[in-house]
Design an enzyme around this catalytic site. Sequence first.
Site, mmCIF file in Angstrom:
data_model
loop_
_atom_site.group_PDB
_atom_site.id
_atom_site.type_symbol
_atom_site.label_atom_id
_atom_site.label_comp_id
_atom_site.label_asym_id
_atom_site.label_seq_id
_atom_site.Cartn_x
_atom_site.Cartn_y
_atom_site.Cartn_z
ATOM 1 N N ILE A 153 28.308 6.085 -34.408
ATOM 2 C CA ILE A 153 27.640 6.055 -33.677
ATOM 3 C C ILE A 153 28.602 5.483 -32.365
ATOM 4 O O ILE A 153 28.180 6.281 -31.105
ATOM 5 C CB ILE A 153 26.844 4.764 -33.817
ATOM 6 C CG1 ILE A 153 25.310 6.029 -34.472
ATOM 7 C CG2 ILE A 153 25.257 4.450 -32.193
ATOM 8 C CD1 ILE A 153 24.542 4.550 -34.553
ATOM 9 N N ASP A 172 37.936 -2.528 -33.552
ATOM 10 C CA ASP A 172 37.499 -1.850 -34.843
ATOM 11 C C ASP A 172 38.570 -1.709 -35.700
ATOM 12 O O ASP A 172 39.850 -1.364 -35.234
ATOM 13 C CB ASP A 172 37.313 -0.516 -34.382
ATOM 14 C CG ASP A 172 36.747 0.238 -35.630
ATOM 15 O OD1 ASP A 172 36.924 -0.579 -36.759
ATOM 16 O OD2 ASP A 172 35.769 0.801 -35.374
ATOM 17 N N GLU A 262 12.690 -10.035 -35.891
ATOM 18 C CA GLU A 262 12.261 -8.326 -35.349
ATOM 19 C C GLU A 262 10.761 -8.951 -36.587
ATOM 20 O O GLU A 262 11.021 -9.671 -37.632
ATOM 21 C CB GLU A 262 13.063 -7.553 -35.545
ATOM 22 C CG GLU A 262 14.092 -7.378 -34.931
ATOM 23 C CD GLU A 262 14.627 -6.252 -34.886
ATOM 24 O OE1 GLU A 262 14.583 -5.322 -35.608
ATOM 25 O OE2 GLU A 262 15.567 -5.576 -33.616
ATOM 26 N N HIS A 280 13.524 -2.315 -30.422
ATOM 27 C CA HIS A 280 13.952 -1.259 -31.966
ATOM 28 C C HIS A 280 13.313 0.589 -32.166
ATOM 29 O O HIS A 280 13.600 1.010 -32.840
ATOM 30 C CB HIS A 280 13.843 -1.855 -33.339
ATOM 31 C CG HIS A 280 14.771 -1.953 -33.938
ATOM 32 N ND1 HIS A 280 15.587 -2.534 -35.119
ATOM 33 C CD2 HIS A 280 16.064 -0.589 -34.583
ATOM 34 C CE1 HIS A 280 16.348 -1.900 -35.687
ATOM 35 N NE2 HIS A 280 17.304 -1.101 -34.899
ATOM 36 N N LEU A 281 14.300 0.565 -30.473
ATOM 37 C CA LEU A 281 13.637 2.280 -30.190
ATOM 38 C C LEU A 281 14.960 3.281 -30.415
ATOM 39 O O LEU A 281 15.500 4.390 -30.259
ATOM 40 C CB LEU A 281 13.522 2.273 -28.910
ATOM 41 C CG LEU A 281 12.026 2.067 -28.347
ATOM 42 C CD1 LEU A 281 11.576 1.797 -27.663
ATOM 43 C CD2 LEU A 281 10.556 1.913 -29.274
ATOM 44 N N ALA A 283 16.582 4.693 -33.354
ATOM 45 C CA ALA A 283 15.907 5.290 -33.739
ATOM 46 C C ALA A 283 14.944 6.776 -32.916
ATOM 47 O O ALA A 283 14.111 7.775 -34.093
ATOM 48 C CB ALA A 283 16.345 5.633 -34.944
#
Length: 527
Positions: A153, A172, A262, A280-281, A283
């Site tokens: 991602i 990373d 959540e 939590h949108l 996806a």
Amino acid sequence: MTKPKVLISDKMDPNAARIFEERGCDVDVITGQTPEELKAIIGQYDGLAIRSSTTVTPEILDAATNLKVIGRAGIGVDNVDIPYASSKGVVVMNTPFGNSITTAEHAIAMIFALARQIPEADASTQAGEWAKSRFMGVEVTGKTLGLIGAGNIGSIVASRALGLKMKVIAYDPFLTQERAVEQGIEKVDLDGLLSRADFISLHTPLTDQTRNILSAENLAKTKEGVRIVNCARGGLIDEAALKEGLESGHIAGAALDVFAKEPAKENPLFGTKNFICTPHLGASTDEAQVNVALQVAEQLSDYLVNGGVTNALNMPSLSAEEAPKLRPYMELAENLGSLVGQLAHGNLPKISIEVEGAAAQLNQKPITAAVLAGLMKRFSDTVNMVNAPYLARERGMEVREIRNEREGVYHTLVRVTVATSQGDRSVAGTLFGSTAPRLVEIFGVGIEADLQGDMLYIVNEDAPGFIGRIGSLLGENGINIGTFHLGRRETGGEAVLLLSVDQPIPQDVIDAACKLQGVKTVNALVF
């Protein structure tokens, strides 16, 4: 031949059922069942396709007498008891990459919303205020975007940001310099990212190492006026410290799609100035819902009809003939990979897996996959022996397999070597009695040890009294020692101590151990 029978128990794109049928499965779509209703019918099915509504408990699995595979359309499998499914011989699969583009686009949308204060401006305008002077935004062009995590991602976000003429820097541990150059990203350390980024976007899983990676201390290191986006996992940011940063003005804005707890129906951040949130949108697009539904149907039907395994969380890609011989080797390999991953910090651009003696007569691919899974499990909550090689390729890691049929000191041996900024670092292990994995060498020092549970790794000067000092420190803190393993390069030189303990070691005890006379390195390990 009887067709495999699959149950789709959650709402899913109708094309999923079509794929099951086209690939030779009978499929029933029965959604909205209670646990008791599911228990009553699950025994007739070979496969179960779910999303987040169905919870697969031990009671459900006990009733699923014919179940062979569970497929979760999406990443999270918190609603499946994976250890119990494994004990029942049920494979659990997910679709970890079906939501990638959708989540990346949501992060970009959050960046724009922060830059131009869109939610506040919308609310003000609809309230009839027309307060143009209140909403002075910033351009994203020319700004520096700092990515914490540049995997699947994160790399998509990077490509979109570069198209917006932003400069992209990334932290990373598994991003190689070559891969960074290829993507147009500048690889930096975490402190460098915090001090330079105008926008920070998180794209890393929640692990013990990444929890509160944006802690109060790290938030204080950020550039004045930074804007922060998290569409990855709740718990990556200290929410209380974020609120303080927003209120003080040090942080110009924050946009969260995920929260530590959540559903987040209450949160101290709610109502804070310059704070944006969504439920939590990441996806939640039509395309993503279609993608994960089609992928789970393809994976389950391939397994049930052809025996193919893709994105399994509890099963390696093995034939029935290979499994008994390879299983202890894979346990050894995963432990060696985990050991290297916990001790060899920083960039790991190259890794070699060498099998020697009896191990060289076996299929090396599962051994390699097990090493990579162990190596990367600290940095990914979805890594397994199936997707670990993919994740390594994605990060540009060069993986080399070496097969040496000669028999050395040990009848069989697996050696893992990684290239670090301090040079090559190598660990090796063997099997005792053909079934018991055992470490026999660590960074050039011979030492025999079982790798299991909580352990402490110490490098110290070889001098009298040290064992007593470390034993006293642990005893004073109520930490019981299980086993003691010692090794050294030469008398009076550098020594290695590897000991197992009965409980996790608190950070203050690790800090105290670092201050003991003669200590060079202390690391807490978990296997």
